[in-house]
Motif scaffolding. Sequence first.
Motif, PDB file in Angstrom:
ATOM      1  N   ARG A   1     -13.008   0.101  -2.062  1.00 48.66           N
ATOM      2  CA  ARG A   1     -12.783  -0.330  -0.690  1.00 48.66           C
ATOM      3  C   ARG A   1     -11.310  -0.276  -0.312  1.00 48.66           C
ATOM      4  NH1 ARG A   1     -15.875  -5.826  -1.341  1.00 48.66           N
ATOM      5  NH2 ARG A   1     -14.627  -5.629  -3.186  1.00 48.66           N
ATOM      6  N   GLU A   2     -10.413  -0.288  -1.318  1.00 47.20           N
ATOM      7  CA  GLU A   2      -8.985  -0.246  -1.028  1.00 47.20           C
ATOM      8  C   GLU A   2      -8.597   1.006  -0.259  1.00 47.20           C
ATOM      9  OE1 GLU A   2      -6.920  -0.671  -4.695  1.00 47.20           O
ATOM     10  OE2 GLU A   2      -7.560  -2.728  -4.977  1.00 47.20           O
ATOM     11  N   GLU A   3      -9.304   2.104  -0.482  1.00 49.30           N
ATOM     12  CA  GLU A   3      -8.943   3.339   0.197  1.00 49.30           C
ATOM     13  C   GLU A   3      -9.213   3.271   1.699  1.00 49.30           C
ATOM     14  OE1 GLU A   3     -12.522   6.371  -0.415  1.00 49.30           O
ATOM     15  OE2 GLU A   3     -11.889   5.436  -2.270  1.00 49.30           O
ATOM     16  N   TYR A   4      -9.890   2.240   2.147  1.00 46.97           N
ATOM     17  CA  TYR A   4     -10.199   2.099   3.567  1.00 46.97           C
ATOM     18  C   TYR A   4      -9.211   1.201   4.293  1.00 46.97           C
ATOM     19  CZ  TYR A   4     -14.493   4.334   2.325  1.00 46.97           C
ATOM     20  OH  TYR A   4     -15.387   5.233   1.872  1.00 46.97           O
ATOM     21  N   GLU A   5      -8.195   0.750   3.630  1.00 47.50           N
ATOM     22  CA  GLU A   5      -7.305  -0.240   4.214  1.00 47.50           C
ATOM     23  C   GLU A   5      -6.070   0.369   4.851  1.00 47.50           C
ATOM     24  OE1 GLU A   5      -8.517  -3.225   4.464  1.00 47.50           O
ATOM     25  OE2 GLU A   5     -10.215  -2.587   3.284  1.00 47.50           O
ATOM     26  N   TRP A   6      -6.023   1.670   5.110  1.00 51.49           N
ATOM     27  CA  TRP A   6      -4.807   2.268   5.647  1.00 51.49           C
ATOM     28  C   TRP A   6      -4.658   2.101   7.147  1.00 51.49           C
ATOM     29  CZ3 TRP A   6      -5.571   6.453   8.929  1.00 51.49           C
ATOM     30  CH2 TRP A   6      -6.708   7.205   8.748  1.00 51.49           C
ATOM     31  N   VAL A   7      -5.594   1.454   7.790  1.00 54.76           N
ATOM     32  CA  VAL A   7      -5.484   1.184   9.227  1.00 54.76           C
ATOM     33  C   VAL A   7      -5.539  -0.322   9.429  1.00 54.76           C
ATOM     34  CG1 VAL A   7      -6.574   1.491  11.462  1.00 54.76           C
ATOM     35  CG2 VAL A   7      -6.631   3.345   9.804  1.00 54.76           C
ATOM     36  N   ALA A   8      -4.547  -0.872  10.072  1.00 58.97           N
ATOM     37  CA  ALA A   8      -4.519  -2.313  10.318  1.00 58.97           C
ATOM     38  C   ALA A   8      -4.203  -2.566  11.785  1.00 58.97           C
ATOM     39  CB  ALA A   8      -3.475  -2.977   9.436  1.00 58.97           C
ATOM     40  N   LEU A   9      -4.612  -3.701  12.280  1.00 56.69           N
ATOM     41  CA  LEU A   9      -4.359  -4.049  13.675  1.00 56.69           C
ATOM     42  C   LEU A   9      -3.674  -5.405  13.744  1.00 56.69           C
ATOM     43  CD1 LEU A   9      -7.062  -3.719  16.494  1.00 56.69           C
ATOM     44  CD2 LEU A   9      -4.665  -3.097  16.545  1.00 56.69           C
ATOM     45  N   GLY A  10      -2.554  -5.532  13.108  1.00 57.71           N
ATOM     46  CA  GLY A  10      -1.806  -6.779  13.183  1.00 57.71           C
ATOM     47  C   GLY A  10      -2.546  -7.926  12.535  1.00 57.71           C
TER      48      GLY A  10
ATOM     49  N   LEU B   1     -13.275   6.976   9.182  1.00 60.52           N
ATOM     50  CA  LEU B   1     -13.221   5.739   9.980  1.00 60.52           C
ATOM     51  C   LEU B   1     -12.635   4.570   9.196  1.00 60.52           C
ATOM     52  CD1 LEU B   1     -16.555   5.840  11.982  1.00 60.52           C
ATOM     53  CD2 LEU B   1     -14.251   6.316  12.784  1.00 60.52           C
ATOM     54  N   ARG B   2     -11.673   4.821   8.401  1.00 65.09           N
ATOM     55  CA  ARG B   2     -11.089   3.818   7.515  1.00 65.09           C
ATOM     56  C   ARG B   2     -10.485   2.654   8.285  1.00 65.09           C
ATOM     57  NH1 ARG B   2      -8.648   8.700   4.272  1.00 65.09           N
ATOM     58  NH2 ARG B   2     -10.358   8.985   2.811  1.00 65.09           N
ATOM     59  N   ALA B   3     -10.762   1.457   7.759  1.00 60.88           N
ATOM     60  CA  ALA B   3     -10.207   0.240   8.357  1.00 60.88           C
ATOM     61  C   ALA B   3     -10.535  -0.926   7.446  1.00 60.88           C
ATOM     62  CB  ALA B   3     -10.806   0.010   9.743  1.00 60.88           C
ATOM     63  N   GLY B   4      -9.857  -2.028   7.653  1.00 59.82           N
ATOM     64  CA  GLY B   4     -10.164  -3.246   6.919  1.00 59.82           C
ATOM     65  C   GLY B   4     -11.558  -3.739   7.292  1.00 59.82           C
TER      66      GLY B   4
ATOM     67  N   VAL C   1     -17.628  14.161  18.103  1.00 58.36           N
ATOM     68  CA  VAL C   1     -17.394  14.009  16.669  1.00 58.36           C
ATOM     69  C   VAL C   1     -16.345  12.928  16.435  1.00 58.36           C
ATOM     70  CG1 VAL C   1     -15.701  15.906  16.552  1.00 58.36           C
ATOM     71  CG2 VAL C   1     -16.905  15.213  14.489  1.00 58.36           C
ATOM     72  N   LEU C   2     -16.671  12.001  15.547  1.00 55.85           N
ATOM     73  CA  LEU C   2     -15.721  10.978  15.120  1.00 55.85           C
ATOM     74  C   LEU C   2     -15.135  11.447  13.808  1.00 55.85           C
ATOM     75  CD1 LEU C   2     -17.806   9.323  16.970  1.00 55.85           C
ATOM     76  CD2 LEU C   2     -16.807   7.356  15.844  1.00 55.85           C
ATOM     77  N   SER C   3     -14.008  12.111  13.895  1.00 54.76           N
ATOM     78  CA  SER C   3     -13.342  12.669  12.721  1.00 54.76           C
ATOM     79  C   SER C   3     -11.985  13.208  13.134  1.00 54.76           C
ATOM     80  CB  SER C   3     -14.183  13.796  12.112  1.00 54.76           C
ATOM     81  OG  SER C   3     -13.572  14.296  10.936  1.00 54.76           O
ATOM     82  N   ASN C   4     -11.193  13.554  12.156  1.00 58.48           N
ATOM     83  CA  ASN C   4      -9.903  14.201  12.381  1.00 58.48           C
ATOM     84  C   ASN C   4      -9.867  15.589  11.752  1.00 58.48           C
ATOM     85  OD1 ASN C   4      -8.468  12.278  13.863  1.00 58.48           O
ATOM     86  ND2 ASN C   4      -7.873  11.147  12.035  1.00 58.48           N
TER      87      ASN C   4
ATOM     88  N   SER D   1     -10.978  10.494  17.773  1.00 58.68           N
ATOM     89  CA  SER D   1     -10.137  10.514  16.583  1.00 58.68           C
ATOM     90  C   SER D   1      -9.887   9.104  16.078  1.00 58.68           C
ATOM     91  CB  SER D   1      -8.799  11.179  16.911  1.00 58.68           C
ATOM     92  OG  SER D   1      -7.886  10.990  15.852  1.00 58.68           O
ATOM     93  N   PRO D   2     -10.136   8.844  14.786  1.00 61.86           N
ATOM     94  CA  PRO D   2      -9.839   7.525  14.227  1.00 61.86           C
ATOM     95  C   PRO D   2      -8.351   7.175  14.292  1.00 61.86           C
ATOM     96  CG  PRO D   2     -11.307   8.729  12.795  1.00 61.86           C
ATOM     97  CD  PRO D   2     -10.826   9.701  13.835  1.00 61.86           C
ATOM     98  N   GLY D   3      -7.515   8.162  14.442  1.00 63.85           N
ATOM     99  CA  GLY D   3      -6.071   7.982  14.562  1.00 63.85           C
ATOM    100  C   GLY D   3      -5.443   9.340  14.803  1.00 63.85           C
ATOM    101  N   ALA D   4      -4.997   9.582  16.021  1.00 67.85           N
ATOM    102  CA  ALA D   4      -4.558  10.917  16.416  1.00 67.85           C
ATOM    103  C   ALA D   4      -3.367  11.427  15.607  1.00 67.85           C
ATOM    104  CB  ALA D   4      -4.232  10.953  17.899  1.00 67.85           C
ATOM    105  N   SER D   5      -2.630  10.547  14.959  1.00 70.99           N
ATOM    106  CA  SER D   5      -1.505  11.019  14.147  1.00 70.99           C
ATOM    107  C   SER D   5      -1.994  11.849  12.962  1.00 70.99           C
ATOM    108  CB  SER D   5      -0.656   9.843  13.663  1.00 70.99           C
ATOM    109  OG  SER D   5      -1.416   9.009  12.799  1.00 70.99           O
TER     110      SER D   5
END
Length: 189
Positions: free
Chosen positions: A13-22, A62-65, A139-142, A159-163
């Motif tokens: 699950r750690e690999e999904y933690e690269w997106v955070a919202l404060g 769709l990685r997130a906490g 499509v939900l993907s990058n 996009s889960p994150g356009a960057s």
Amino acid sequence: MAMGNQHEEHDPREEYEWVALGDLTSEDHERLAAALVRWVEANPIWHDGAGERVLLVDLDNLRAGPLRWKARMMLVVALARTADHVVISGHTTAVERGREHLAEFAEVAQPVPDGADLADLKLLEGAEAVTAERRQVVVLSNDGIFSSLAERGPLTVLSPGASALSDRLFDAARVVIDLMTLEERLAPA
């Protein structure tokens, strides 16, 4: 000096933690999830008259906490309820993590073993199975591999994150929606 094959144990699950919202609370995330669903209802992303509606969800992107993941799964469910065809795939860990939040679409999620592009290929296979003369895809993907979908109709990218969005996918899409920007805009202050 030769290095041995050292393999550290880690929680997948750690690999999904690269997106955070404060520092949003659990209640804030519930409000964010509700705001995302309201946004989908108020801003249809399908093009009227453009053909069968095909939703492809790359759970690996769709990685997130845990709390934000739940909000994103609620968004997926809201979108899926507006689609004619829904294809969801990801590595086994991502599918297991998502199923509890995917409501009636839980069994639609197709796990694939670890490996490069396996989930992407499963999603493309699902899109190609739609034989309608006219189709539109969200499509939900990058991942750039999905750029070829624009050849058969309008392609919208959530996009889960356009960057991290592939240039090739960006160029092929009729519309690109940056989910991170949307979440930041809708997040409780």
